[in-house]
Motif scaffolding. Structure first.
Motif, mmCIF file in Angstrom:
data_model
loop_
_atom_site.group_PDB
_atom_site.id
_atom_site.type_symbol
_atom_site.label_atom_id
_atom_site.label_comp_id
_atom_site.label_asym_id
_atom_site.label_seq_id
_atom_site.Cartn_x
_atom_site.Cartn_y
_atom_site.Cartn_z
ATOM 1 N N LEU A 119 -0.969 12.773 -12.581
ATOM 2 C CA LEU A 119 0.163 11.879 -12.304
ATOM 3 C C LEU A 119 1.138 11.846 -13.471
ATOM 4 C CD1 LEU A 119 -1.814 8.925 -10.688
ATOM 5 C CD2 LEU A 119 -0.816 10.904 -9.538
ATOM 6 N N ASP B 208 0.812 -1.220 0.000
ATOM 7 C CA ASP B 208 0.000 0.000 0.000
ATOM 8 C C ASP B 208 0.844 1.269 0.000
ATOM 9 O OD1 ASP B 208 -2.345 -1.454 0.018
ATOM 10 O OD2 ASP B 208 -3.266 -0.248 1.592
ATOM 11 N N THR B 209 1.840 1.329 0.850
ATOM 12 C CA THR B 209 2.638 2.557 0.949
ATOM 13 C C THR B 209 4.101 2.305 0.629
ATOM 14 O OG1 THR B 209 3.219 2.348 3.291
ATOM 15 C CG2 THR B 209 1.078 3.357 2.792
ATOM 16 N N LYS C 94 -7.366 12.876 1.216
ATOM 17 C CA LYS C 94 -6.332 11.938 0.800
ATOM 18 C C LYS C 94 -5.598 11.422 2.034
ATOM 19 C CE LYS C 94 -2.560 11.690 -2.532
ATOM 20 N NZ LYS C 94 -2.825 11.338 -3.941
ATOM 21 N N PRO D 162 0.984 8.100 4.539
ATOM 22 C CA PRO D 162 1.765 7.909 5.763
ATOM 23 C C PRO D 162 2.142 9.271 6.357
ATOM 24 C CG PRO D 162 2.654 6.583 3.959
ATOM 25 C CD PRO D 162 1.632 7.496 3.365
ATOM 26 N N GLU E 256 2.964 12.172 -4.258
ATOM 27 C CA GLU E 256 3.396 11.454 -3.060
ATOM 28 C C GLU E 256 4.906 11.587 -2.846
ATOM 29 O OE1 GLU E 256 1.613 10.164 -5.603
ATOM 30 O OE2 GLU E 256 -0.319 9.526 -4.773
ATOM 31 N N TYR F 240 6.004 5.224 -0.875
ATOM 32 C CA TYR F 240 6.384 6.297 0.059
ATOM 33 C C TYR F 240 7.679 5.919 0.784
ATOM 34 C CZ TYR F 240 1.605 8.357 -0.168
ATOM 35 O OH TYR F 240 0.418 8.936 -0.557
ATOM 36 N N ARG G 214 4.606 3.979 -8.589
ATOM 37 C CA ARG G 214 3.334 4.210 -7.896
ATOM 38 C C ARG G 214 2.472 2.958 -8.019
ATOM 39 N NH1 ARG G 214 -1.740 6.464 -8.030
ATOM 40 N NH2 ARG G 214 -2.123 8.111 -6.529
ATOM 41 N N LYS G 215 1.762 2.636 -6.970
ATOM 42 C CA LYS G 215 0.825 1.520 -7.022
ATOM 43 C C LYS G 215 -0.402 1.981 -7.789
ATOM 44 C CE LYS G 215 -1.635 -1.835 -4.117
ATOM 45 N NZ LYS G 215 -1.746 -2.451 -2.781
ATOM 46 N N MET G 216 -0.674 1.371 -8.940
ATOM 47 C CA MET G 216 -1.703 1.854 -9.857
ATOM 48 C C MET G 216 -2.857 0.862 -10.013
ATOM 49 S SD MET G 216 -0.890 4.935 -10.707
ATOM 50 C CE MET G 216 -1.891 5.299 -12.164
ATOM 51 N N HIS G 217 -2.927 -0.138 -9.167
ATOM 52 C CA HIS G 217 -4.089 -1.023 -9.199
ATOM 53 C C HIS G 217 -4.269 -1.586 -7.800
ATOM 54 C CE1 HIS G 217 -6.945 -4.147 -10.394
ATOM 55 N NE2 HIS G 217 -7.088 -3.500 -11.534
ATOM 56 N N SER H 68 -6.419 5.352 -3.947
ATOM 57 C CA SER H 68 -5.470 6.192 -4.687
ATOM 58 C C SER H 68 -4.858 5.456 -5.874
ATOM 59 C CB SER H 68 -4.344 6.659 -3.759
ATOM 60 O OG SER H 68 -3.676 5.535 -3.221
ATOM 61 N N THR H 69 -5.034 4.136 -5.936
ATOM 62 C CA THR H 69 -4.493 3.421 -7.099
ATOM 63 C C THR H 69 -5.300 3.744 -8.354
ATOM 64 O OG1 THR H 69 -5.894 1.466 -6.755
ATOM 65 C CG2 THR H 69 -3.739 1.460 -5.678
ATOM 66 N N LEU H 70 -6.500 4.284 -8.188
ATOM 67 C CA LEU H 70 -7.432 4.643 -9.269
ATOM 68 C C LEU H 70 -7.950 3.407 -9.984
ATOM 69 C CD1 LEU H 70 -5.504 7.700 -10.753
ATOM 70 C CD2 LEU H 70 -7.211 7.718 -8.933
ATOM 71 N N TYR H 71 -7.044 2.571 -10.434
ATOM 72 C CA TYR H 71 -7.444 1.327 -11.096
ATOM 73 C C TYR H 71 -7.724 0.264 -10.041
ATOM 74 C CZ TYR H 71 -5.763 3.376 -15.471
ATOM 75 O OH TYR H 71 -5.586 4.190 -16.560
ATOM 76 N N GLY H 72 -8.751 -0.540 -10.315
ATOM 77 C CA GLY H 72 -9.075 -1.629 -9.402
ATOM 78 C C GLY H 72 -10.202 -1.224 -8.469
ATOM 79 N N MET I 105 -5.467 11.977 -17.297
ATOM 80 C CA MET I 105 -4.325 11.206 -16.831
ATOM 81 C C MET I 105 -2.988 11.708 -17.398
ATOM 82 S SD MET I 105 -5.460 9.047 -14.610
ATOM 83 C CE MET I 105 -4.131 7.838 -14.437
ATOM 84 N N THR J 52 -5.492 3.811 0.473
ATOM 85 C CA THR J 52 -4.465 3.081 -0.264
ATOM 86 C C THR J 52 -4.964 1.668 -0.565
ATOM 87 O OG1 THR J 52 -3.421 2.400 1.807
ATOM 88 C CG2 THR J 52 -2.561 4.390 0.745
ATOM 89 N N GLY J 53 -4.406 1.068 -1.628
ATOM 90 C CA GLY J 53 -4.651 -0.341 -1.922
ATOM 91 C C GLY J 53 -6.125 -0.697 -2.017
#
Lengths: 428, 428
Positions: free
Chosen positions: A358, A174-175, B303, B306, A387, A178, A250-253, B356-360, B252, B328-329
């Motif tokens: 982004l 998740d982070t 938002k 951490p 971030e 960061y 970046r975590k994108m899914h 925040s991943t936007l996708y999923g 995007m 997150t996640g």
């Protein structure tokens, strides 16, 4: 763990014990499981011998204690033997899915992070390196704080200045980015690889990415790279892992195994059987690594959007020394926020602009909103992720001597977080 | 526009006048331009006859006024003639790059939005429809507010219930997806297309996307669709435009022409010579359209990250009736925020989780953090974009009778914002 009525009926029976619950003509036999987090105090949960868990309503029930919990077989694995010619890699556990194992007796998640346990789970690691694993802490990554970043940085330095050829940090996803950015800014004179790795699916699932990610991360830890990187699945198949610069990822899914993407820069490497590094990167060298773990924690990441309340930003100006704006497009915020931004400038706060898109670079000279914000002292965040700019501003506010140095450090590429403008990128 | 020393030297000369600035032996002749926004009061800017602008330092300078500003030639274009068999499409101007034209005499940006001006700029539109254009207002989209969303919705309803076959809303790109989502939730019994369109490069640039986007949007406004959509470049070439459902689209990239992407759903159409619509969509029909423009503006988009300050969320709980968390996640926030979230529940605030991943998709049953948040009454935002969930919560809090209805509306797909779960998507 049980309370109220349930605790009374259990009469001292502990989670993990074998019990029989007798309720009128029916009875249920199995291992007492922890109370469901969402449960009331009127049910107890047992795992039946067929593997299913059931919740039993306890009114009028009686519990017989059959046999005590089986002692957990810790360190039941043989100590692995490593070939002395292999390089040494330290794996530091911090928590998250990759470091967790579900105890099927009790359903509890506990860290599984001794060297023996790791090699038992992923024996291929012994072919790559002499693994030395230890747990720093075991937390879900959403609960990571700057305090944890500092601790990780200090432990990484110890390992790198010791006998380790590289360090792998196992971390919740998740982070992770960061923490990666924080390590990239804090670790100075880096001469060896620091690899963050996680998993999106726990190792009890057939689709788990834990083993492949850990193998790839360990390979990268023995490579020629001297940067902080994130190594995770490159695609949703098990073919390859990508090596992402920690300040560009970046975590994108929320759930896919290839959730991690390099943004505004290509990945710097790929791992199949071998590690392939691309483009320019910092190479392994000699010399002491050190950490500057100072961080100004009075920094906020502030998202701007239509209808955003200016009072919320005024509140941030009161409380924080630095504010990273997640603006729109080329770096804009609603003009209702301008008075707060002007006061931020007057009170010596650092305000940095990034974009919610982004992808792409902030360019505040194109439209009047951007020019007015520049005039209010806002520092353009170039192509930094919001971030990453947040973590960088914490670092920069702690190390810079004055406002001018804050500005110049924010505009300078310190750890790969800003892609140099080769062409004016609004001109294509 | 000029002030201080510069105003004195100009001695009454107005922007747009032809002037000569004499400074010792040198003199500069050209059209007086507006003061640079970042300029001091020691320079004046003129456009030379070769087209370049220069700033002249005014100490010791003298200004001769040569000729008055040329009157702006408004409506110099012929009134276009349309074929009566074509359908009627209304284009509503709200501002942004697509609606702006730079006045080369003065450098000022002004709206160019009469029907005649639009047809003069993009004559292909007359082959598609009888265009009727008018300006609602002319603002940069970063300055859009819920008040503007309401005004647009009301004007769209008027047009759709009049003779228009469809409506095109020309809009700045920065917050286009917020306005699109707002229209999608506010417009009820939609029977015709509502198409938002913008441009990433202004029409004075060779790489402008304005014309192609406007042509494609107008085609979609005559199509079989009865939804609110965003039509923008599909790729960075000029080959095709994509039709995005307004509740699934996000900007995007800060500058690319194909910046708009459908997230968690494919685009619902493509425009080349013809409009092609894919999958299932709401079809054109008969009947009155109406708007429910009620919006609860005491909503915040928060938002989580951490080191986030719990006091900031406490402040939001004090001030707002609804809070959309960008977690997150799978839908997590640091546990330091739990007390504020618990208080939000106790005080009847609606708290919605997005990622925040936007996708999923958010899935709060997988990890303990998610389960604890569900227990605190947090409403899972499914696969809604954080920005869309924010707009939806404003709408839902205004229309729902009680907390239970808020929850059930947030969990229900109202305007394409939630993709149905066909398979349990944590199980693949």
């Amino acid at each position: 763990m049980y309370r109220g009525e349930a605790a009374k009926v259990l009469a001292g029976a502990k989670v993990g014990e074998r019990v029989r619950i007798v309720k009128g003509e029916r009875s249920y036999e199995g291992v007492l499981m922890p109370r469901s987090e969402l449960g009331d105090d009127r049910h107890v949960v047992i795992k039946l011998d067929n593997g299913y868990n059931i919740g039993v309503e306890i009114s009028g029930a009686r519990v017989e204690r059959l046999s005590p919990a089986e002692p957990r077989r810790q360190a039941a694995f043989p100590e692995p033997e490593f070939l002395p010619e292999k390089p040494e890699v330290t794996i530091l556990g911090t928590g998250g899915t990759i470091a967790s194992k579900i105890d099927y007796a009790t359903g509890a998640v506990h860290p599984s992070f001794s060297t023996a346990e790791i090699i038992n789970a992923v024996p291929e690691l012994a072919d790559i390196a002499r693994i030395k694993a230890r747990v720093l802490f075991n937390i879900l990554s959403e609960n990571m704080t700057p305090k944890h970043w500092r601790r990780i940085a200090e432990e990484v330095v110890k390992e790198l200045n010791g006998s380790a050829c590289g360090v792998v940090v196992a971390h919740g996803t998740d982070t992770m980015s960061y923490t990666g950015a924080a390590l990239a800014f804090m670790l100075k004179n880096l001469t060896k690889p620091v690899v963050l790795v996680g998993s999106q699916r726990s190792s009890d699932r057939p689709s788990s990415d834990a083993a492949l990610n850990l193998i790839a991360a360990t390979r990268v830890a023995t490579s020629d790279l001297a940067e902080v990187v994130v190594v995770m699945h490159a695609t949703s198949s098990d073919e390859a892992c990508a090596v992402h610069r920690a300040t560009k990822v970046r975590k994108m899914h929320s759930s896919r195994r290839d959730a991690f993407k390099s943004i505004n820069a290509p990945p710097i490497g790929e791992v199949r059987e071998e590690v392939k590094l691309f483009g320019s990167y910092r190479r392994r060298s000699e010399g002491e690594v050190y950490a500057d773990t100072r961080l100004e924690e009075r920094v906020a990441l502030f998202k701007a959007y239509p209808g955003v309340d200016p009072e919320l930003l005024e509140y941030c100006v009161d409380r924080y020394r630095g504010i990273v704006l997640e603006g729109t497009g080329l770096g804009h915020v609603p003009e209702q926020l301008f008075p707060a931004i002007e006061r931020a400038r007057d009170e010596g706060r650092a305000v940095v602009m990034t974009t919610s898109t982004l992808y792409g670079r902030v360019d505040m000279k194109v439209y009047s909103t951007g020019r007015r914000l520049l005039n209010l002292g806002v520092i353009p965040g170039e192509d930094m992720l919001p971030e990453v700019a947040y973590v960088k501003l914490m670092h920069v506010l702690a190390v810079a001597q004055d406002e001018e140095e804050v500005r110049s450090l924010m505009l300078r590429n310190l750890a790969g977080e800003i892609t140099p403008r080769t062409l004016p990128d609004t001109f294509y």
